[in-house]
Design a protein around this motif. Structure first.
Motif, mmCIF file in Angstrom:
data_model
loop_
_atom_site.group_PDB
_atom_site.id
_atom_site.type_symbol
_atom_site.label_atom_id
_atom_site.label_comp_id
_atom_site.label_asym_id
_atom_site.label_seq_id
_atom_site.Cartn_x
_atom_site.Cartn_y
_atom_site.Cartn_z
ATOM 1 N N THR A 24 0.857 -1.186 0.000
ATOM 2 C CA THR A 24 0.000 0.000 0.000
ATOM 3 C C THR A 24 0.890 1.232 0.000
ATOM 4 N N GLY A 25 0.281 2.374 -0.254
ATOM 5 C CA GLY A 25 1.044 3.603 -0.291
ATOM 6 C C GLY A 25 0.157 4.819 -0.190
ATOM 7 N N SER A 26 0.564 5.860 -0.901
ATOM 8 C CA SER A 26 -0.141 7.139 -0.777
ATOM 9 C C SER A 26 -1.578 7.067 -1.285
ATOM 10 N N MET A 27 -1.851 6.231 -2.285
ATOM 11 C CA MET A 27 -3.221 6.139 -2.785
ATOM 12 C C MET A 27 -4.171 5.656 -1.691
ATOM 13 N N GLN A 28 -3.747 4.687 -0.910
ATOM 14 C CA GLN A 28 -4.590 4.163 0.150
ATOM 15 C C GLN A 28 -4.702 5.177 1.298
ATOM 16 N N THR A 29 -3.616 5.857 1.605
ATOM 17 C CA THR A 29 -3.642 6.862 2.672
ATOM 18 C C THR A 29 -4.557 8.020 2.290
ATOM 19 N N ILE A 30 -4.399 8.539 1.089
ATOM 20 C CA ILE A 30 -5.238 9.651 0.626
ATOM 21 C C ILE A 30 -6.692 9.199 0.495
ATOM 22 N N GLY A 31 -6.908 7.995 -0.022
ATOM 23 C CA GLY A 31 -8.265 7.464 -0.145
ATOM 24 C C GLY A 31 -8.955 7.383 1.208
ATOM 25 N N ALA A 32 -8.247 6.857 2.210
ATOM 26 C CA ALA A 32 -8.826 6.764 3.556
ATOM 27 C C ALA A 32 -9.122 8.149 4.118
ATOM 28 N N ALA A 33 -8.232 9.109 3.869
ATOM 29 C CA ALA A 33 -8.450 10.470 4.370
ATOM 30 C C ALA A 33 -9.666 11.114 3.708
ATOM 31 N N VAL A 34 -9.786 10.954 2.394
ATOM 32 C CA VAL A 34 -10.934 11.528 1.681
ATOM 33 C C VAL A 34 -12.229 10.857 2.124
ATOM 34 N N LEU A 35 -12.191 9.545 2.320
ATOM 35 C CA LEU A 35 -13.385 8.830 2.779
ATOM 36 C C LEU A 35 -13.772 9.269 4.187
ATOM 37 N N LEU A 36 -12.802 9.481 5.041
ATOM 38 C CA LEU A 36 -13.078 9.954 6.397
ATOM 39 C C LEU A 36 -13.719 11.344 6.363
ATOM 40 N N LEU A 37 -13.082 12.260 5.646
ATOM 41 C CA LEU A 37 -13.605 13.631 5.574
ATOM 42 C C LEU A 37 -14.948 13.685 4.851
ATOM 43 N N GLY A 38 -15.079 12.935 3.764
ATOM 44 C CA GLY A 38 -16.324 12.949 3.004
ATOM 45 C C GLY A 38 -17.490 12.361 3.773
ATOM 46 N N SER A 39 -17.249 11.242 4.458
ATOM 47 C CA SER A 39 -18.316 10.623 5.253
ATOM 48 C C SER A 39 -18.718 11.520 6.413
ATOM 49 N N ALA A 40 -17.723 12.103 7.084
ATOM 50 C CA ALA A 40 -18.024 13.002 8.198
ATOM 51 C C ALA A 40 -18.761 14.251 7.714
ATOM 52 N N ALA A 73 -12.767 4.379 8.265
ATOM 53 C CA ALA A 73 -11.837 5.247 7.541
ATOM 54 C C ALA A 73 -10.782 5.826 8.474
ATOM 55 N N ALA A 74 -11.176 6.154 9.696
ATOM 56 C CA ALA A 74 -10.190 6.662 10.661
ATOM 57 C C ALA A 74 -9.149 5.590 10.968
ATOM 58 N N VAL A 75 -9.605 4.366 11.166
ATOM 59 C CA VAL A 75 -8.674 3.256 11.430
ATOM 60 C C VAL A 75 -7.814 2.981 10.195
ATOM 61 N N ALA A 76 -8.429 3.015 9.014
ATOM 62 C CA ALA A 76 -7.675 2.786 7.775
ATOM 63 C C ALA A 76 -6.629 3.875 7.558
ATOM 64 N N LEU A 77 -6.968 5.103 7.867
ATOM 65 C CA LEU A 77 -6.021 6.208 7.712
ATOM 66 C C LEU A 77 -4.820 6.021 8.635
ATOM 67 N N VAL A 78 -5.077 5.698 9.880
ATOM 68 C CA VAL A 78 -3.984 5.463 10.834
ATOM 69 C C VAL A 78 -3.153 4.265 10.387
ATOM 70 N N ALA A 79 -3.834 3.204 9.946
ATOM 71 C CA ALA A 79 -3.111 2.000 9.505
ATOM 72 C C ALA A 79 -2.266 2.289 8.266
ATOM 73 N N ALA A 80 -2.838 3.008 7.304
ATOM 74 C CA ALA A 80 -2.091 3.312 6.076
ATOM 75 C C ALA A 80 -0.920 4.243 6.365
ATOM 76 N N ALA A 81 -1.163 5.269 7.154
ATOM 77 C CA ALA A 81 -0.089 6.214 7.473
ATOM 78 C C ALA A 81 0.991 5.546 8.321
ATOM 79 N N GLY A 82 0.586 4.580 9.145
ATOM 80 C CA GLY A 82 1.544 3.874 9.996
ATOM 81 C C GLY A 82 2.179 2.667 9.343
ATOM 82 N N ARG A 83 1.891 2.490 8.064
ATOM 83 C CA ARG A 83 2.461 1.397 7.284
ATOM 84 C C ARG A 83 2.133 0.017 7.868
ATOM 85 N N ALA A 84 0.861 -0.139 8.215
ATOM 86 C CA ALA A 84 0.395 -1.443 8.706
ATOM 87 C C ALA A 84 0.446 -2.446 7.564
ATOM 88 N N MET A 85 0.232 -3.693 7.895
ATOM 89 C CA MET A 85 0.240 -4.721 6.867
ATOM 90 C C MET A 85 -0.787 -4.373 5.795
#
Length: 175
Positions: free
Chosen positions: A11-27, A62-74
């Motif tokens: 994973t990389g920036s696409m997943q991190t940005i996607g999670a951030a946009v999904l978090l902000l958009g849903s909220a 999305a919040a969990v996905a953002l933290v996981a993506a930014a933290g380079r989780a599996m």
């Protein structure tokens, strides 16, 4: 050597940005609905309230996905969370299509979704148990021809597509 499964791809920036946009958009979407309710005075019907649940679920995921993506989780964790968001948004899409169809009288709504007739001009405490939400088959208003349920169809479809794109997209990390 076999190629990694789709969930295990890096994973990389696409997943991190996607999670951030999904978090902000849903909220923002559920926040807008709450503003219409509490500031604008639009009382939601029973179906309107049900349509919010996929957004509540997506905000947490999305919040969990953002933290996981930014933290380079599996990668399978990040991609799996994005797939769960897609599933939640597809459920939201189905709920919104159903509600919009009820508003357009394409099919009947749930039996418990009839308009109330409580008189709020008297003592509020004595009438509070008789207050019923508005009917599900009457749109509170329309903007550009779509009701709130209609716009929820658009938003749910957009967010489901974004979640799927982020879950399946390339995301190779730079070393």
């Amino acid at each position: 050597m076999a190629a990694p499964s789709r969930l295990a791809r890096p994973t990389g920036s696409m997943q991190t940005i996607g999670a951030a946009v999904l978090l902000l958009g849903s909220a923002a979407t559920v926040g807008t609905a709450l503003l219409f309710e509490h500031v604008g005075g639009y009382i939601p019907c029973a179906l309107c309230l049900q349509e919010r649940w996929p957004y509540y679920v997506s905000i947490v995921l999305a919040a969990v996905a953002l933290v996981a993506a930014a933290g380079r989780a599996m990668p399978w964790i990040v991609r799996g969370l994005l797939w769960l968001i897609a599933a939640a948004m597809l459920v939201g899409l189905c709920l919104a299509i159903y509600h919009a169809g009820v508003e357009w009288h394409f099919w009947a709504g749930p039996s418990g979704c009839a308009a109330g007739n409580a008189d709020l001009s008297g003592d509020l405490l004595s009438t509070i148990d008789t207050i019923r939400p508005p009917a599900c088959d009457t749109a509170a208003g329309r903007f550009l021809g779509l009701s709130f349920a209609g716009w929820n169809v658009v938003a749910s479809l957009l967010f489901a597509g974004l979640a799927i794109a982020a879950a399946t997209g390339r995301g190779e990390r730079r070393v």
